[in-house]
Design a protein around this motif. Structure first.
Motif, short mmCIF file in Angstrom:
data_model
loop_
_atom_site.label_atom_id
_atom_site.label_comp_id
_atom_site.label_asym_id
_atom_site.label_seq_id
_atom_site.Cartn_x
_atom_site.Cartn_y
_atom_site.Cartn_z
N VAL A 7 -37.08 -5.28 -24.37
CA VAL A 7 -37.65 -5.22 -25.72
C VAL A 7 -39.13 -4.90 -25.65
O VAL A 7 -39.78 -5.17 -24.63
CB VAL A 7 -37.41 -6.55 -26.47
CG1 VAL A 7 -35.93 -6.76 -26.73
CG2 VAL A 7 -37.96 -7.73 -25.69
N PRO A 8 -39.70 -4.35 -26.72
CA PRO A 8 -41.11 -3.91 -26.69
C PRO A 8 -42.09 -5.05 -26.91
O PRO A 8 -43.04 -4.92 -27.67
CB PRO A 8 -41.16 -2.90 -27.85
CG PRO A 8 -40.15 -3.39 -28.82
CD PRO A 8 -39.03 -3.98 -27.99
N ASP A 9 -41.87 -6.18 -26.28
CA ASP A 9 -42.79 -7.30 -26.48
C ASP A 9 -43.05 -8.08 -25.20
O ASP A 9 -43.37 -9.26 -25.24
CB ASP A 9 -42.25 -8.25 -27.57
CG ASP A 9 -40.92 -8.90 -27.19
OD1 ASP A 9 -40.47 -8.70 -26.04
OD2 ASP A 9 -40.33 -9.60 -28.02
N THR A 62 -45.11 -11.25 -29.86
CA THR A 62 -45.97 -10.21 -29.30
C THR A 62 -47.39 -10.68 -29.03
O THR A 62 -48.12 -10.04 -28.30
CB THR A 62 -46.02 -8.99 -30.24
OG1 THR A 62 -46.36 -9.46 -31.56
CG2 THR A 62 -44.68 -8.31 -30.29
N MET A 63 -47.81 -11.76 -29.65
CA MET A 63 -49.13 -12.30 -29.38
C MET A 63 -49.08 -13.82 -29.54
O MET A 63 -49.24 -14.35 -30.63
CB MET A 63 -50.19 -11.70 -30.33
CG MET A 63 -51.59 -12.26 -30.12
SD MET A 63 -52.17 -12.22 -28.39
CE MET A 63 -52.44 -10.48 -28.17
N ALA A 107 -34.46 -1.06 -27.62
CA ALA A 107 -34.63 -1.15 -26.16
C ALA A 107 -35.67 -0.14 -25.69
O ALA A 107 -35.67 1.01 -26.15
CB ALA A 107 -33.30 -0.90 -25.46
N VAL A 108 -36.53 -0.56 -24.78
CA VAL A 108 -37.57 0.33 -24.27
C VAL A 108 -37.18 0.97 -22.94
O VAL A 108 -37.90 1.84 -22.44
CB VAL A 108 -38.91 -0.42 -24.11
CG1 VAL A 108 -39.43 -0.87 -25.46
CG2 VAL A 108 -38.76 -1.60 -23.16
N ARG A 109 -36.05 0.54 -22.36
CA ARG A 109 -35.62 1.15 -21.10
C ARG A 109 -34.12 0.94 -20.93
O ARG A 109 -33.51 0.12 -21.60
CB ARG A 109 -36.35 0.51 -19.91
CG ARG A 109 -35.99 -0.95 -19.65
CD ARG A 109 -36.62 -1.46 -18.35
NE ARG A 109 -36.13 -2.79 -18.02
CZ ARG A 109 -36.68 -3.91 -18.42
NH1 ARG A 109 -37.76 -3.87 -19.18
NH2 ARG A 109 -36.17 -5.09 -18.08
N ASP A 110 -33.56 1.72 -20.02
CA ASP A 110 -32.14 1.56 -19.67
C ASP A 110 -31.98 0.32 -18.80
O ASP A 110 -32.79 0.06 -17.91
CB ASP A 110 -31.64 2.78 -18.89
CG ASP A 110 -31.68 4.07 -19.70
OD1 ASP A 110 -31.84 3.98 -20.92
OD2 ASP A 110 -31.56 5.14 -19.09
N THR A 111 -30.94 -0.44 -19.06
CA THR A 111 -30.66 -1.61 -18.22
C THR A 111 -29.25 -2.09 -18.47
O THR A 111 -28.56 -1.63 -19.38
CB THR A 111 -31.66 -2.75 -18.53
OG1 THR A 111 -31.52 -3.78 -17.55
CG2 THR A 111 -31.41 -3.35 -19.90
N ASN A 112 -28.83 -3.03 -17.64
CA ASN A 112 -27.54 -3.69 -17.84
C ASN A 112 -27.83 -5.18 -17.81
O ASN A 112 -28.30 -5.71 -16.81
CB ASN A 112 -26.57 -3.31 -16.72
CG ASN A 112 -25.16 -3.81 -17.01
OD1 ASN A 112 -24.95 -5.01 -17.11
ND2 ASN A 112 -24.22 -2.90 -17.13
N ALA A 143 -32.27 3.21 -23.41
CA ALA A 143 -33.54 3.23 -24.13
C ALA A 143 -33.32 3.80 -25.53
O ALA A 143 -32.69 4.84 -25.69
CB ALA A 143 -34.56 4.07 -23.38
N GLY A 144 -33.83 3.11 -26.53
CA GLY A 144 -33.67 3.56 -27.90
C GLY A 144 -32.53 2.89 -28.65
O GLY A 144 -32.45 2.97 -29.87
N ASP A 145 -31.63 2.21 -27.91
CA ASP A 145 -30.55 1.47 -28.57
C ASP A 145 -31.13 0.33 -29.40
O ASP A 145 -32.18 -0.23 -29.06
CB ASP A 145 -29.58 0.87 -27.54
CG ASP A 145 -28.65 1.90 -26.93
OD1 ASP A 145 -28.63 3.04 -27.42
OD2 ASP A 145 -27.96 1.56 -25.95
#
Length: 545
Positions: free
Chosen positions: A35-37, A358-359, A449-454, A462-464
């Motif tokens: 996640v982007p945080d 995020t903060m 999602a910011v990257r591919d992962t399992n 990424a992008g889901d």
């Protein structure tokens, strides 16, 4: 080398802080959930920089004053679980060494044991495979080799080497790390601090100057570049860490500074350059520019000289209002987004701290908020699992009132607890009722999602869009609507009566209204509410009661 004095230790500490600061983005990217945080690196850096500021401010340097500066600065500046644990490691270490003039292998070994003991006590349910495991491995190694050498460099080299070796094994201790293909981010941060300190001790030429928070590291008036620029960039949903790194490197190639950091739902870019146009063009390939400012530093310098020559106006003296008697109870809550803030205020929160995933607010931020509530008893609602430790640390450091930390892990839990708050009741009655109520709500959040992962058996690209519930990832889809309904299918049961949707800052009003109507049609026998939360990063926060 058989001893380390206060002068050397202070420089080792600053070198460790410098290395952590330089690698905070890398540590942030070790986030298990894509996640982007990711904020472990930021939290640990801000924690240690708070201590470094105290160290740099010392007029006279001896072991006692150095220990006090490191302990006090890190305890109050601690952010997030990793930051609090780091501050507790410093606190335990300093308890042993503060009465010493110099540090031998024997003293360092004892201090390492106390550091780990103190940190473990600060965490209610310690997990193996984390920063605590890495710290304990170093302490165990210290105990094992303390009788074999008097050379502090040789001793510390083996201790730090053991920490790094165990860090590499953390994926085998925590399945979630192995699944995500990362080592523990907090452990990585600790190793950065230790290896930076060791490098300085070895004689390595290390820059230990640290920028003050909020100030540029470089002296812009002496820079060969003319334009100071700052921009806010809303990244594309499919923007990857590699894209962000590429933009940062491009910025560095065209100027001084080249900082690109995440704050809430945007990237903040800062640098001094002679070609702001090329920077803007490159940034636009990675997202949408929300705001931008460009200043001519040469003109700024002249304007500052002119301004300094003007006579200063004397501010009027403010008269202090008579003190009001304290009330029995008050509430401090942490929330993100203007809409969410208003919800907590309308429900009776005396003070709302802006912050969240995020903060994370620091221990001192929470202490300041507590001090502003004129009550004998103050409830703190962290509303995030990564803020609970900071809140508990703030409670321990507050001396003039009793503080109750209610372990709310989500904003819906905090809202549910606050709904049951009755100002006229005793603190104990409120505590019992609020704790019970916040366990009755189910929470969920939707982000991308910011990257591919399992992870957790789910293949994520990424992008889901991901729906994250109280116990992990519930749904992964290509569309927000499908994600939300996948979450509701898991969260709603026969006893559920109310669904509340809190729309985020990135959601258009017409889109949230359409989704609200779809949910209302799908669950005709339930009460459905839509609130403009305005929270960053998360498109929707859900609660089911």
């Amino acid at each position: 080398m058989n001893n380390i004095d206060a002068q050397m230790l202070s420089k080792m500490f600053l070198a460790g802080a410098k290395k952590l600061e330089a690698n905070k983005d890398h540590i942030n990217e070790l986030n298990v959930f894509p996640v982007p945080d990711g904020d472990t690196g930021t939290n640990m850096t801000m924690t240690i920089l708070a201590a470094a500021k105290e160290v740099n401010a010392l007029d006279e340097l001896d072991m006692k004053s150095l220990c006090k500066a490191i302990s006090s600065g890190s305890l109050r500046g601690a952010r997030g679980n990793s930051g609090v644990i780091l501050s507790q490691l410093f606190r335990g270490f300093n308890k042993v060494i503060k009465t010493e003039e110099t540090l031998s292998v024997e003293v360092l070994c004892e201090a390492a044991q106390r550091a780990v003991e103190t940190a473990y006590k600060a965490v209610m349910s310690p997990k193996e495979g984390t920063i605590l495991t890495v710290a304990r491995a170093g302490a165990d190694k210290a105990l094992e080799i303390a009788d074999t050498t008097d050379d502090v460099y040789e001793f510390l080299s083996e201790v730090v080497g053991e920490c790094k070796a165990v860090l590499d094994k953390t994926p085998e201790m925590l399945p979630v790390l192995k699944e995500a293909g990362v080592v523990d981010s907090g452990g990585e941060g600790l190793c950065m601090v230790l290896s930076g300190a060791l490098a300085f001790l070895s004689g390595e030429d290390t820059d230990i100057t640290l920028a003050e928070a909020g100030k540029e590291e470089e002296d812009v008036t002496e820079s060969r570049f003319v334009y100071r620029m700052e921009f806010e960039l809303i990244p594309n949903p499919y923007n990857t860490h590699e894209d962000r790194r590429d933009l940062r490197n491009f910025m560095k190639s065209l100027g001084d500074g080249g900082h690109l950091e995440r704050e809430d739902d945007v990237y903040i870019g800062r640098l001094i350059t002679n070609d702001p146009g090329r920077i803007i063009t490159k940034a636009l390939r990675n997202g949408v520019i929300k705001s931008i400012s460009i200043d001519n530093t040469k003109l700024d310098k002249q304007e500052k000289k002119t301004e300094a020559a003007k006579p200063k106006e004397v501010a009027p003296v403010k008269t202090k209002k008579p003190d009001e008697p304290p009330k029995e109870t008050g509430v401090v809550a942490v929330s993100a987004g203007e809409g969410m803030k208003k919800v907590f205020e309308d429900l009776g929160a005396d003070h709302v701290i802006e912050g969240g995933q995020t903060m994370n607010p620091s221990t001192e931020d929470i202490m300041d908020a507590i001090s502003q509530v004129n009550a004998r008893n103050v409830f703190v609602l962290p509303n995030n699992k990564n803020i609970i430790l900071s809140a508990e640390q703030a409670a321990k450091l507050t001396e003039d009132k009793k503080v109750f930390v209610l372990p709310s892990k989500t904003m819906p839990q905090g809202i549910s607890a606050l709904i049951s708050y009755v100002p006229g009741d005793s603190a104990e009655e409120n505590e019992e009722r609020m704790k019970e109520e916040m366990t009755l709500v189910r929470s969920g959040e939707i982000t991308y999602a910011v990257r591919d992962t399992n992870i957790e058996g789910k293949q994520i690209s990424a992008g889901d869009y991901m729906g994250i519930g109280d116990d992990g990832i519930i749904a992964v889809e290509k569309k927000i609507d499908k994600t939300l309904f996948g979450m509701l299918a898991s969260m709603v049961d026969e006893d559920s009566a109310l669904i509340t949707l809190y729309s985020g800052s990135d959601v258009k009003k017409k889109d949230s209204q359409k989704l609200f109507e779809k949910v209302r049609d799908a669950y005709p026998n339930m009460e459905i509410e839509l609130v403009e939360g305005g929270q960053p990063v998360y498109y929707y926060v859900l609660s089911v009661e």
